[in-house]
Design a protein around this motif. Sequence first.
Motif, PDB file in Angstrom:
ATOM      1  N   THR A 308      12.077  28.681  21.952  1.00  0.00           N
ATOM      2  CA  THR A 308      12.053  27.328  21.605  1.00  0.00           C
ATOM      3  C   THR A 308      13.566  26.781  21.566  1.00  0.00           C
ATOM      4  OG1 THR A 308      10.143  27.817  20.633  1.00  0.00           O
ATOM      5  CG2 THR A 308      11.583  26.000  20.375  1.00  0.00           C
ATOM      6  N   PHE A 309      14.681  27.958  21.162  1.00  0.00           N
ATOM      7  CA  PHE A 309      15.992  27.927  20.041  1.00  0.00           C
ATOM      8  C   PHE A 309      17.020  28.326  21.282  1.00  0.00           C
ATOM      9  CE2 PHE A 309      13.941  27.119  16.248  1.00  0.00           C
ATOM     10  CZ  PHE A 309      14.323  25.332  16.944  1.00  0.00           C
ATOM     11  N   ARG A 310      17.832  28.136  22.736  1.00  0.00           N
ATOM     12  CA  ARG A 310      18.107  29.204  23.793  1.00  0.00           C
ATOM     13  C   ARG A 310      20.161  29.420  22.655  1.00  0.00           C
ATOM     14  NH1 ARG A 310      17.246  32.801  26.821  1.00  0.00           N
ATOM     15  NH2 ARG A 310      16.166  31.969  28.675  1.00  0.00           N
ATOM     16  N   SER A 311      20.926  27.998  22.450  1.00  0.00           N
ATOM     17  CA  SER A 311      21.807  27.915  22.412  1.00  0.00           C
ATOM     18  C   SER A 311      22.120  26.684  22.217  1.00  0.00           C
ATOM     19  CB  SER A 311      22.721  27.939  23.307  1.00  0.00           C
ATOM     20  OG  SER A 311      22.092  26.659  24.766  1.00  0.00           O
ATOM     21  N   ILE A 312      23.593  26.454  21.322  1.00  0.00           N
ATOM     22  CA  ILE A 312      23.738  25.158  20.386  1.00  0.00           C
ATOM     23  C   ILE A 312      25.273  25.229  21.607  1.00  0.00           C
ATOM     24  CG2 ILE A 312      24.628  24.232  18.365  1.00  0.00           C
ATOM     25  CD1 ILE A 312      23.658  26.592  16.869  1.00  0.00           C
ATOM     26  N   GLY A 403      10.399  23.196  25.473  1.00  0.00           N
ATOM     27  CA  GLY A 403       9.534  22.500  24.406  1.00  0.00           C
ATOM     28  C   GLY A 403       9.737  21.935  23.265  1.00  0.00           C
ATOM     29  N   LEU A 404      10.981  21.843  22.946  1.00  0.00           N
ATOM     30  CA  LEU A 404      11.202  21.232  22.297  1.00  0.00           C
ATOM     31  C   LEU A 404      10.446  20.249  21.923  1.00  0.00           C
ATOM     32  CD1 LEU A 404      15.239  21.589  22.350  1.00  0.00           C
ATOM     33  CD2 LEU A 404      13.418  22.962  20.569  1.00  0.00           C
ATOM     34  N   ASP A 405      10.054  18.933  22.644  1.00  0.00           N
ATOM     35  CA  ASP A 405       9.802  17.965  22.121  1.00  0.00           C
ATOM     36  C   ASP A 405       7.758  18.214  21.689  1.00  0.00           C
ATOM     37  OD1 ASP A 405       8.991  19.313  24.201  1.00  0.00           O
ATOM     38  OD2 ASP A 405       8.525  16.650  25.982  1.00  0.00           O
ATOM     39  N   SER A 406       7.653  19.299  22.310  1.00  0.00           N
ATOM     40  CA  SER A 406       6.124  19.860  21.960  1.00  0.00           C
ATOM     41  C   SER A 406       5.770  20.139  20.547  1.00  0.00           C
ATOM     42  CB  SER A 406       5.589  20.284  22.830  1.00  0.00           C
ATOM     43  OG  SER A 406       6.663  20.984  23.402  1.00  0.00           O
ATOM     44  N   ALA A 407       6.732  21.516  20.304  1.00  0.00           N
ATOM     45  CA  ALA A 407       6.686  22.526  19.059  1.00  0.00           C
ATOM     46  C   ALA A 407       7.375  21.420  18.151  1.00  0.00           C
ATOM     47  CB  ALA A 407       7.772  23.604  19.286  1.00  0.00           C
ATOM     48  N   ARG A 408       6.408  22.650  16.952  1.00  0.00           N
ATOM     49  CA  ARG A 408       5.941  21.854  15.789  1.00  0.00           C
ATOM     50  C   ARG A 408       7.012  22.402  14.509  1.00  0.00           C
ATOM     51  NH1 ARG A 408       1.292  19.430  15.346  1.00  0.00           N
ATOM     52  NH2 ARG A 408      -0.648  19.548  17.121  1.00  0.00           N
ATOM     53  N   GLY A 409       7.717  22.268  13.652  1.00  0.00           N
ATOM     54  CA  GLY A 409       8.659  22.442  12.301  1.00  0.00           C
ATOM     55  C   GLY A 409       9.721  22.209  12.778  1.00  0.00           C
ATOM     56  N   ILE A 410      10.409  21.974  14.220  1.00  0.00           N
ATOM     57  CA  ILE A 410      12.084  22.068  14.481  1.00  0.00           C
ATOM     58  C   ILE A 410      12.592  21.197  14.116  1.00  0.00           C
ATOM     59  CG2 ILE A 410      11.896  22.784  17.117  1.00  0.00           C
ATOM     60  CD1 ILE A 410      12.718  20.589  18.252  1.00  0.00           C
TER      61      ILE A 410
END
Length: 457
Positions: A308-312, A403-410
Amino acid sequence: MNSNQSSSFSLTVAKFGGTSVADFDAMLRCANIIKSSTSNRVVVVSASAGVTNYLVRLSQENVALAEQEEIIANIGAIQFNITQHLEATVEEQLNSEINQLLDELSQQALNQSQQFSAKTADAILSFGEQFSSRIFAQVLRSIDVAGEYFNVQQVMKTNSLYGKAVVDEQQLKSACQQLLAPKLVDSVIVTQGFIGQDGLGNPTTLGRGGSDYSAALLAEALDSDDLAIWTDVTGIFTTDPRITSQAKAIKEISFGEAAEMATFGAKILHPATLIPAMRHNIPVFVGSSKEPEKGGTRIKQQVESSPTFRSIALRREQTLVTVKSPAMLHASGFLAQVFAILAKHELSVDLITTSEISVALTFDNPSGTTQALLTSTVVEELEQLCEVSVEHGLSLVAVIGNGLDSARGIGQSIFEKINDTNIRLICHGASANNLCFLVQEQEANHVVETLHDTLFA
Ligand code: ADP
Ligand code: ASP
Ligand code: MG
């Protein structure tokens, strides 16, 4: 070459950035990397570290003669410090070529100080890679690799948009097949990143950091099997390792994710680099020319994990423009008018958020050019339509993932630990691969560090 090509050898295009060709020892390390695999047959070099910055200064208006001379002497010293390590006859030959180029550069700098033009600015900027490529070919020869200098301007034809020239990809392909491919059987070609040539024969440049992009375009045009980007870090990290020592190297990343990183400011790759690589499905390797044994990052189409999280990524010097008009309420055509003005001035909008009567737009403003345009002409034209406010000094933080558009709680994961920060604008939902927001420039590093600790601990 690709397996569908009838060819007896595989081909890697290897690009070395400015620090990798900064001095003789650095160039020698790169030459040994080339020697370590017979696939390395095309080398694309940047200017030696610091040279393009000097050239940028020389390309500006009204540089006094004394400063011009000092800059040219400094640029010369960088080159001669490298050539002195080569065999005497080679050194002599190279130094005479370098002196000739320095004379041409002095002339261009003088012309520029008398009458500025964007065309001359690009001619000046194009010298850095001309020096480093000539020298690197000889460093290769000094370790018995058949290095051959090639002037990329023969194949990298562009339009005349000086400073950000657009490459004619079709012409590049046919010229590469005709002029470059036949040479690869016997030689390792050493050529320039960053520069091209317009239809009138004038040098052009592809934008700062553009050597990565040049290398990717050449890899595509030559049906290369691989593209290797050799730089000063051991691959792509979870964030810029200069911001936090906690940043970790990523072993494997998809084209899409890496392209988002590059677009949103990860300096490790020029934003356009992955476009040709993706188009032609050419895997890209990113590694350190100082520590090649440490491996690096592989960028490819299919990867094993898609976290879900790869980098900033962080992009500084952003400008936010807010346009506000009660006429926008239930009206059609207002936004089209705003965008027509921006398009007329060739301003490219990055992020957009809207409310009922106002719209916020962000602009990338790396060299101050956007700022100059916005304060003078554009703002006045926009003000004919609506109220306009302009804010500078902002940074764009982009969280890249899947999937940042569909993951919950991000939202909670991202914003919980930075809740004391003023978030000036948030963009989310258009892409599954990013969520971005603007913060004040002075808070940016702290925000990235905190966010990195939260998402990648
Ligand atoms: P080169 O001159 O080789 O093209 P650059 O300075 O353009 O090198 O790019 C390499 C730099 O990119 C690194 O030194 C690093 O500070 C910066 N960088 C920014 N984001 C990242 C990231 N996510 N991973 C690795 N390096 C990064
Ligand atoms: N030499 C150019 C620059 O410094 C291009 C590059 O290094 O990629 O921007
Ligand atoms: Mg770079």
